[in-house]
Design a protein around this motif. Structure first.
Motif, PDB file in Angstrom:
ATOM      1  N   LEU A   1       0.835  -1.199   0.000  1.00 23.36           N
ATOM      2  CA  LEU A   1       0.000   0.000   0.000  1.00 23.36           C
ATOM      3  C   LEU A   1       0.873   1.254   0.000  1.00 23.36           C
ATOM      4  O   LEU A   1       1.846   1.333   0.742  1.00 23.36           O
ATOM      5  CB  LEU A   1      -0.911   0.020   1.235  1.00 23.36           C
TER       6      LEU A   1
ATOM      7  N   ARG B   1      -4.392   0.427   5.955  1.00 19.03           N
ATOM      8  CA  ARG B   1      -5.599   0.065   5.212  1.00 19.03           C
ATOM      9  C   ARG B   1      -6.731   1.068   5.451  1.00 19.03           C
ATOM     10  O   ARG B   1      -7.510   1.364   4.554  1.00 19.03           O
ATOM     11  CB  ARG B   1      -6.048  -1.356   5.572  1.00 19.03           C
TER      12      ARG B   1
ATOM     13  N   LYS C   1      -6.866  -0.294  -3.088  1.00 16.16           N
ATOM     14  CA  LYS C   1      -7.996  -0.374  -2.164  1.00 16.16           C
ATOM     15  C   LYS C   1      -8.439  -1.830  -1.987  1.00 16.16           C
ATOM     16  O   LYS C   1      -8.801  -2.251  -0.884  1.00 16.16           O
ATOM     17  CB  LYS C   1      -9.147   0.483  -2.700  1.00 16.16           C
TER      18      LYS C   1
ATOM     19  N   ALA D   1      -6.046  -3.317   0.293  1.00 13.18           N
ATOM     20  CA  ALA D   1      -6.302  -2.828   1.654  1.00 13.18           C
ATOM     21  C   ALA D   1      -7.420  -3.629   2.312  1.00 13.18           C
ATOM     22  O   ALA D   1      -7.321  -4.032   3.473  1.00 13.18           O
ATOM     23  CB  ALA D   1      -6.655  -1.339   1.612  1.00 13.18           C
ATOM     24  N   LYS D   2      -8.480  -3.876   1.550  1.00 16.84           N
ATOM     25  CA  LYS D   2      -9.624  -4.637   2.084  1.00 16.84           C
ATOM     26  C   LYS D   2      -9.204  -6.019   2.550  1.00 16.84           C
ATOM     27  O   LYS D   2      -9.733  -6.542   3.529  1.00 16.84           O
ATOM     28  CB  LYS D   2     -10.697  -4.782   1.003  1.00 16.84           C
TER      29      LYS D   2
ATOM     30  N   SER E   1      -6.269  -6.826   3.685  1.00 19.75           N
ATOM     31  CA  SER E   1      -5.134  -6.769   4.621  1.00 19.75           C
ATOM     32  C   SER E   1      -5.622  -6.916   6.056  1.00 19.75           C
ATOM     33  O   SER E   1      -6.709  -6.468   6.399  1.00 19.75           O
ATOM     34  CB  SER E   1      -4.411  -5.421   4.498  1.00 19.75           C
TER      35      SER E   1
END
Ligand SMILES: [Zn+2]
Length: 681
Positions: free
Chosen positions: A179, A184, A231, A234-235, A237
């Motif tokens: 990222l 996140r 993104k 991130a979701k 993670s």
């Protein structure tokens, strides 16, 4: 399991506000009334009582996001390091020493802004061209493997460290990453603050594309697609709190198992392209994150993967490329994320990068010039006093059973100690440095670092290795090595007063030592045994009682609010427990040290304060700081340490002796009833 440091504040930077010189007659006084605010009631708000004067007159320098006692010491150290590196730069000293020449050349290349600006993004162009050739998912795998040694942690990173269930073995570990923003939550949380930050991030990405010749509309589209891709990462993670769990993040897989879990991602191809031997087993922090990468490898269009890789590469090198690229990066990472108004001076930034590349070459010079051997001796005395105090404390605990006590004491006795600097220095002979290619030097340094890391595979654990430089103002506990480490640079005021009385030294460096020691017994550290292996050595009843006691601390810190946001009591639990444990043990060790001299915590008075009061005042001084609101918010999300204010006002109000030292009103905001205090140690 990563190492836990005392502060994470080792970026060296800034201006001079305070002078002190180690060991000499100019040593600063530990407690200064003009730094305090005597109009505040100490029992009501000890942080402001002890630091209010200093806080009200201190302005954060424009090139900083936070300023405090820690940062001031880091600045002093920076000036010393500057003298060393400037000598190397100006070809003074031993000009036949190859390492010394490298040091001077590395710094010289960084200061040569004319060449750097003229080259634009040219230094990473060959790597970008390679990315541009990618045509299918296997090519993505190949590229990711080649980018990893360059320092690009996308979308995960590879490292070599002890297998935490068998610490005699070094193992390859894979951690989720990838990222461009710090966490996140920056991708997923709602609210105007986050919208603004996300807009600034995509605008930086757009800027990077325009530098490469993209038209505005095309650059916008690329930035949007890459953001959406990140993104999705991130979701999938883990949160920072989940990542603190050593059991959950220990997943040892054979290569076959990993391959079965992620069939689209050819791991043999990956390791071959990385130039390392294909491992038989690996330790993965998040298998589900790798499953996500596996899905995205085929679901995400190749062009998005390519843009993602080139943008991440440019981000990683932005600070060492032309000023145009550097400025784009600063606008986001400095201004937007942390509220920093202006860039640090060029020499400071180049110095930081030089330290990252040749830190031990600098450290060798630093300790020869600035580290008096007497400091090490006094430090050893304090450490052993703290160790024996904690031993007595453990043996006297009412809440812990005898069998757990026995294991705890064995762990404490086995805990290793390092002070000052490593017994052997890193050999930089394989690192190539030129005097006029800054970004290339950085690239070489990262590859050098990577190769060194990989070379540890299959070899015995190097017990002499350090994970901080001697010139770093910090300290750490390593759970897998069960050792505490104190670099030379922390052995200075306001942590360590060579000529100071016991009360201030136990309140400052004593608590630092106690903090690191009790990390071995915090909510994570307690899961490792005396050898550093993950093993449950607690009875069920003891583990349950420990959890109940620590829950008091979680709730206490959850209640603290700064800049309208709550402290995360679960994220900061380990550090808060270490602050509590450090204070608790260091205070009792002080009592013992004074008793041995026929003195007590009540007298003599120095500057009107008892030793007991001076102990807490010296502790509080270490944590005073002023912070920009943006930086506070960023840290509340990402830092496992609580804000300085609560490291004081959270910790001292849990210590019974504090209530003796200062009168605390029961209706005060920080007052804790005896039942609310954790009384773990
Ligand atoms: Zn810590």
């Amino acid at each position: 399991m990563r190492r836990k440091d005392f502060a994470l504040w080792f970026v060296l930077a800034g201006l001079a506000l305070m002078a002190s010189c180690q060991g000499g007659k100019h040593e600063e006084k530990a407690i200064m009334k003009e730094d305090m605010d005597l109009t505040v009631d100490p029992g009501t708000d000890f942080y402001r009582y002890s630091n209010g004067g200093w806080i009200s007159r201190t302005k954060i320098p424009d090139d900083k996001t936070r300023y405090g006692a820690f940062d001031i010491l880091a600045e002093e150290t920076e000036r010393k390091v500057k003298d060393i590196v400037y000598d190397a730069w100006n070809r003074k000293g031993d000009t036949t020493d190859a390492e010394w020449i490298k040091l001077g050349n590395f710094f010289a290349a960084g200061m040569d802004t004319a060449t750097i600006d003229a080259m634009g993004y040219e230094p990473i162009k060959p790597d970008l061209d390679n990315i541009a050739m990618v045509a299918k998912p296997e090519d993505v795998v190949r590229q990711l493997a080649r980018l990893c040694p360059l320092g690009c942690r996308i979308p995960f990173y590879i490292t070599v460290q002890e297998d935490s269930r068998d610490v005699t073995q070094m193992s390859l570990s894979i951690y989720q990453a990838g990222l461009g923003m710090p966490d996140r939550d920056y991708y997923l949380d709602s609210g105007a603050d986050y919208e603004r930050i996300r807009a600034a991030y995509t605008s930086m990405l757009e800027g990077f594309m325009r530098v490469q010749g993209y038209e505005e509309a095309a650059a916008k589209e690329v930035a949007r697609d890459v953001f959406e891709f990140e993104k999705r990462l991130a979701k999938g993670s883990m949160t920072r709190v989940e990542r603190r769990d050593p059991i959950r993040t220990y997943n040892k897989l054979t290569l076959e198992e990993l391959q079965k879990l992620t069939p689209n991602f050819d791991w043999s191809l990956y390791f071959q392209n990385m130039g390392i031997e294909i491992p038989k087993t690996l330790i993965v922090d998040s298998p589900s994150f790798l499953e996500l990468v596996n899905r995205e490898l085929v679901a995400t269009p190749i062009n998005v993967w390519k843009d993602y890789m080139s943008l991440q590469l440019m981000t990683d090198y932005s600070g060492v490329l032309s000023s145009e690229i550097d400025q784009l990066s600063f606008d986001f990472y400095g201004k937007t994320l942390s509220g920093q108004p202006v860039q640090r001076a060029r020499w400071k930034r180049v110095l930081s990068v030089t330290q990252g590349a040749l830190g031990e070459a600098i450290g060798r010079e630093y300790v020869a010039k600035y580290f008096p051997p007497e400091s090490k001796k006094r430090m050893e005395g304090i450490v052993e006093n703290l160790r024996s105090t904690l031993r007595e404390t453990i043996l006297g605990l009412e809440w812990m059973s005898d069998s757990t006590k026995e294991r705890a004491v064995a762990k404490l006795d086995a805990m290793g100690l390092k002070i000052g600097y490593p017994s052997k220095w890193k050999d930089y002979s394989d690192l190539t440095v030129s005097r006029d290619r800054y970004a290339l030097n950085v690239r070489n340094a990262r590859i050098f670092e990577f190769n060194e890391e990989m070379s540890k595979l299959g070899k015995p654990v190097d017990k002499e290795e350090w994970f901080m430089y001697p010139q770093t103002v910090n300290a750490y506990y390593s759970p897998t090595r069960n050792e505490i480490v104190f670099p030379a640079a922390i052995l200075q005021p306001p942590f360590f007063y060579p000529n100071g009385d016991d009360a201030v030294n136990y309140g400052a460096i004593g608590v630092v030592i106690g903090h690191e020691i009790t990390h071995g017994f915090d909510d994570q550290g307690r899961m490792y045994n005396k050898d550093g292996n993950l093993e449950n050595w607690w009875t069920d009843g003891d583990a349950l009682r420990f959890k109940e006691l620590t829950q008091l601390v979680v709730e206490q810190y959850n209640g603290f609010v700064l800049e309208g946001e709550h402290v995360n009591g679960s994220l900061t639990l380990g550090e808060n427990l270490a602050d509590y444990g450090g204070l608790s043990i260091a205070y009792r060790a002080l009592e013992k040290a004074l008793k041995a001299k026929g003195e007590s915590v009540q007298s003599p008075l120095i500057d009107g304060f008892t030793p007991q009061q001076r102990f807490f005042l010296a502790y509080s001084k270490v944590w005073r700081n002023v912070v920009r609101p943006e930086e506070s918010k960023r840290r509340l999300k990402t830092d496992v340490h609580s804000p300085g204010e609560f490291r004081v006002n959270g910790a001292v109000y849990n210590i019974p002796a504090f209530y003796e030292a200062f009168k605390v009103p029961e209706d005060g905001p920080y007052y804790r009833t005896p039942a609310q205090r954790p009384t773990i140690w």
